[in-house]
Design an enzyme around this catalytic site. Structure first.
Site, PDB file in Angstrom:
ATOM      1  N   LEU A 224       0.798  -1.405   0.001  1.00  7.78           N
ATOM      2  CA  LEU A 224      -0.025  -0.012  -0.009  1.00  7.78           C
ATOM      3  C   LEU A 224       0.932   1.388   0.179  1.00  7.78           C
ATOM      4  O   LEU A 224       0.149   2.161   0.683  1.00  7.78           O
ATOM      5  CB  LEU A 224      -0.590   0.160   0.992  1.00  7.78           C
ATOM      6  CG  LEU A 224      -1.972  -0.864   1.320  1.00  7.78           C
ATOM      7  CD1 LEU A 224      -2.382  -1.038   2.824  1.00  7.78           C
ATOM      8  CD2 LEU A 224      -3.309  -1.130   0.263  1.00  7.78           C
ATOM      9  N   ASP A 255      10.856  -4.092  -5.175  1.00  9.49           N
ATOM     10  CA  ASP A 255      11.368  -5.513  -5.574  1.00  9.49           C
ATOM     11  C   ASP A 255      12.112  -5.792  -3.732  1.00  9.49           C
ATOM     12  O   ASP A 255      12.386  -7.236  -4.085  1.00  9.49           O
ATOM     13  CB  ASP A 255      12.477  -5.470  -6.514  1.00  9.49           C
ATOM     14  CG  ASP A 255      11.739  -5.185  -7.537  1.00  9.49           C
ATOM     15  OD1 ASP A 255      11.172  -6.085  -8.101  1.00  9.49           O
ATOM     16  OD2 ASP A 255      12.386  -5.115  -9.551  1.00  9.49           O
ATOM     17  N   ASN A 288      16.566   5.904  -0.512  1.00  9.55           N
ATOM     18  CA  ASN A 288      18.306   6.077  -1.409  1.00  9.55           C
ATOM     19  C   ASN A 288      17.319   7.111  -2.758  1.00  9.55           C
ATOM     20  O   ASN A 288      16.668   6.585  -2.809  1.00  9.55           O
ATOM     21  CB  ASN A 288      18.690   5.051  -1.292  1.00  9.55           C
ATOM     22  CG  ASN A 288      19.213   4.484  -0.207  1.00  9.55           C
ATOM     23  OD1 ASN A 288      19.658   5.055   0.925  1.00  9.55           O
ATOM     24  ND2 ASN A 288      19.078   2.716   0.144  1.00  9.55           N
TER      25      ASN A 288
HETATM   26  N1  LIG Z   1       6.445   6.770   0.275  1.00  8.69           N
HETATM   27  C1  LIG Z   1       6.239   5.873   1.315  1.00  8.69           C
HETATM   28  N2  LIG Z   1       6.685   5.769   2.716  1.00  8.69           N
HETATM   29  C2  LIG Z   1       7.918   4.676   2.852  1.00  8.69           C
HETATM   30  N3  LIG Z   1       7.338   3.222   2.370  1.00  8.69           N
HETATM   31  C3  LIG Z   1       6.968   3.086   0.750  1.00  8.69           C
HETATM   32  C4  LIG Z   1       6.588   4.547   0.405  1.00  8.69           C
HETATM   33  N4  LIG Z   1       6.866   3.802  -1.068  1.00  8.69           N
HETATM   34  C5  LIG Z   1       6.586   2.785  -1.093  1.00  8.69           C
HETATM   35  N5  LIG Z   1       7.142   2.239   0.143  1.00  8.69           N
HETATM   36  C6  LIG Z   1       7.359   0.923   1.469  1.00  8.69           C
HETATM   37  O1  LIG Z   1       7.786  -0.055  -0.167  1.00  8.69           O
HETATM   38  C7  LIG Z   1       6.595  -0.582  -0.271  1.00  8.69           C
HETATM   39  C8  LIG Z   1       6.072  -1.588  -1.391  1.00  8.69           C
HETATM   40  O2  LIG Z   1       5.262  -0.065  -2.159  1.00  8.69           O
HETATM   41  P1  LIG Z   1       4.647  -0.536  -3.157  1.00  8.69           P
HETATM   42  O3  LIG Z   1       3.244  -0.855  -2.710  1.00  8.69           O
HETATM   43  O4  LIG Z   1       4.892   1.329  -3.851  1.00  8.69           O
HETATM   44  O5  LIG Z   1       4.867  -1.302  -4.174  1.00  8.69           O
HETATM   45  P2  LIG Z   1       4.874  -1.097  -5.843  1.00  8.69           P
HETATM   46  O6  LIG Z   1       3.779  -0.751  -6.565  1.00  8.69           O
HETATM   47  O7  LIG Z   1       5.120  -2.645  -5.998  1.00  8.69           O
HETATM   48  O8  LIG Z   1       5.953  -0.612  -6.293  1.00  8.69           O
HETATM   49  P3  LIG Z   1       7.130  -0.317  -7.354  1.00  8.69           P
HETATM   50  O9  LIG Z   1       6.789   0.320  -7.777  1.00  8.69           O
HETATM   51  O10 LIG Z   1       8.737  -0.794  -6.885  1.00  8.69           O
HETATM   52  O11 LIG Z   1       6.599  -2.174  -8.688  1.00  8.69           O
HETATM   53  C9  LIG Z   1       5.398  -0.067   1.021  1.00  8.69           C
HETATM   54  O12 LIG Z   1       4.877  -2.299   1.423  1.00  8.69           O
HETATM   55  C10 LIG Z   1       5.713   0.112   1.722  1.00  8.69           C
HETATM   56  O13 LIG Z   1       6.448  -1.004   2.649  1.00  8.69           O
END
Ligand SMILES: Nc1ncnc2c1ncn2[C@@H]1O[C@H](COP(=O)(O)OP(=O)(O)OP(=O)(O)O)[C@@H](O)[C@H]1O
Ligand SMILES: [Mg+2]
Length: 318
Positions: A224, A255, A288
């Site tokens: 999320l 990832d 990072n």
């Molecule tokens: N802005 C943020 N602040 C803190 N933690 C974050 C943030 N964005 C992502 N995360 C962390 O990274 C995890 C995965 O992020 P996200 O839900 O955006 O996955 P995704 O949409 O699959 O990302 P990707 O674009 O890398 O495939 C989250 O569950 C959270 O722990």
């Protein structure tokens, strides 16, 4: 001892990144020195597992000069890999950070076309390693049918590996219909999986539970973004909040999260710890710049916070 975790990257890339003060058209733009990284979903997962002190093997097809560079970078990083050499040139992706705005422009090029036979050869390489966990992450390259991950799901069952998949669209749907171990959809991927345009937060647990009840997978961790993740099993669900950090770039968060979860599973952790470690890795990755994943010290610090205080910050309105 055989490697326990194998990652499969069917659409790898040589990631090139640079930075510029202002991105403006028509002018010659003086960029900072180019940074090169081995990229593609599964390869990123392998790199992150290594950072956590885990062992794994990255399997992928690659070709040409870029393919050699990619393998060289993995060797330099002491990442175990098996590369299937294919004709043609592995793609490169370019990302440019505009430092004035801190905006990242990500140019993703078409992947190197591979045949189904070549992809099957990658599966043969995996079979020879005999993993307990098989992680596929990233898109499918041109040349493969949208249903290819379904074949990988069948293959994983046959070799007795737990299959973890992080992809989107048709490719995800087809594999889920076959059944796998762990899914980590984000909100839009979960919505597509259950055939809804956009799920509201209070519908997420039911949607994930439906997927489990349909036999599509054993565990779902819905990521999320800044709100952390929702862990869903047949027994119930639990929200894991994301600690608040100074966000630099969310590239690689997904990832990193998958890597943390599969590493935790391979270490025998329970599902809650698995999801906490996944969130800690994902959030640490956001601390990072650019394609850089996470520093392990940040992961352990965030995990410690989650284990001490996480329950207080849980969202309860699912
Ligand atoms: N802005 C943020 N602040 C803190 N933690 C974050 C943030 N964005 C992502 N995360 C962390 O990274 C995890 C995965 O992020 P996200 O839900 O955006 O996955 P995704 O949409 O699959 O990302 P990707 O674009 O890398 O495939 C989250 O569950 C959270 O722990
Ligand atoms: Mg993702």
């Amino acid at each position: 001892m055989p490697a326990k975790i194998v990652t499969l990257t069917l659409n790898p890339a040589l990631d090139k990144s640079t930075a510029i003060g202002h991105l403006v058209p028509e002018q010659k733009l003086r960029c900072s020195p180019m940074r090169l990284d081995a990229g593609g979903g599964g390869i990123n997962v392998s790199k992150a597992i290594k950072r956590l002190g885990g062992q794994g093997v990255a399997v992928f097809p690659a070709g040409g000069f870029n393919g050699k560079m990619l393998c060289g970078l993995l060797e330099k990083g002491a990442i175990d890999f098996k590369c299937l050499e294919v004709p043609g040139e592995t793609r490169e992706n370019i990302s440019v950070l505009e430092t004035a705005s801190n905006a990242q422009y990500r140019f993703t090029l078409p992947g190197l076309q591979i045949t189904e036979n070549q992809a099957d050869e990658c599966l043969a390489l995996i079979k020879a390693i005999g993993p307990e966990y098989l992680v596929a992450s990233g898109s499918l390259p041109p040349g493969l049918p949208e249903t290819y991950f379904e074949k990988v799901a069948v293959f994983a069952k046959k070799i007795g590996a737990r299959f973890i998949l992080d992809t989107s669209g048709e490719a995800l749907q087809a594999a889920a219909d076959e059944g796998l171990y762990l899914l980590k959809p984000n909100l839009s991927e979960l919505s597509a999986l259950v055939g809804v345009e956009k799920l509201e937060m209070n519908q997420v647990d039911d949607a994930a539970l439906k997927i489990i009840q349909q036999g599509k997978c054993a565990v779902v961790v819905v990521s999320l973004g800044p709100q952390g993740a929702l862990l869903v099993t047949k027994d119930g669900f639990e929200h894991i909040p994301a600690p608040t950090v100074k966000k630099q770039s969310t590239v690689g968060a997904g990832d990193s999260m998958v890597a943390g979860m599969v590493w935790a599973l391979s270490e025998g952790k329970n599902f809650k710890e698995m999801a906490q470690i996944g969130v800690a890795c994902g959030t640490a990755a956001t601390m990072n710049q650019g394609t850089e994943l996470f520093h392990d010290a940040d992961v352990w610090k965030l995990l410690n916070w989650l284990q001490q205080y996480g329950d207080r910050y849980r969202l309860r309105d699912f």
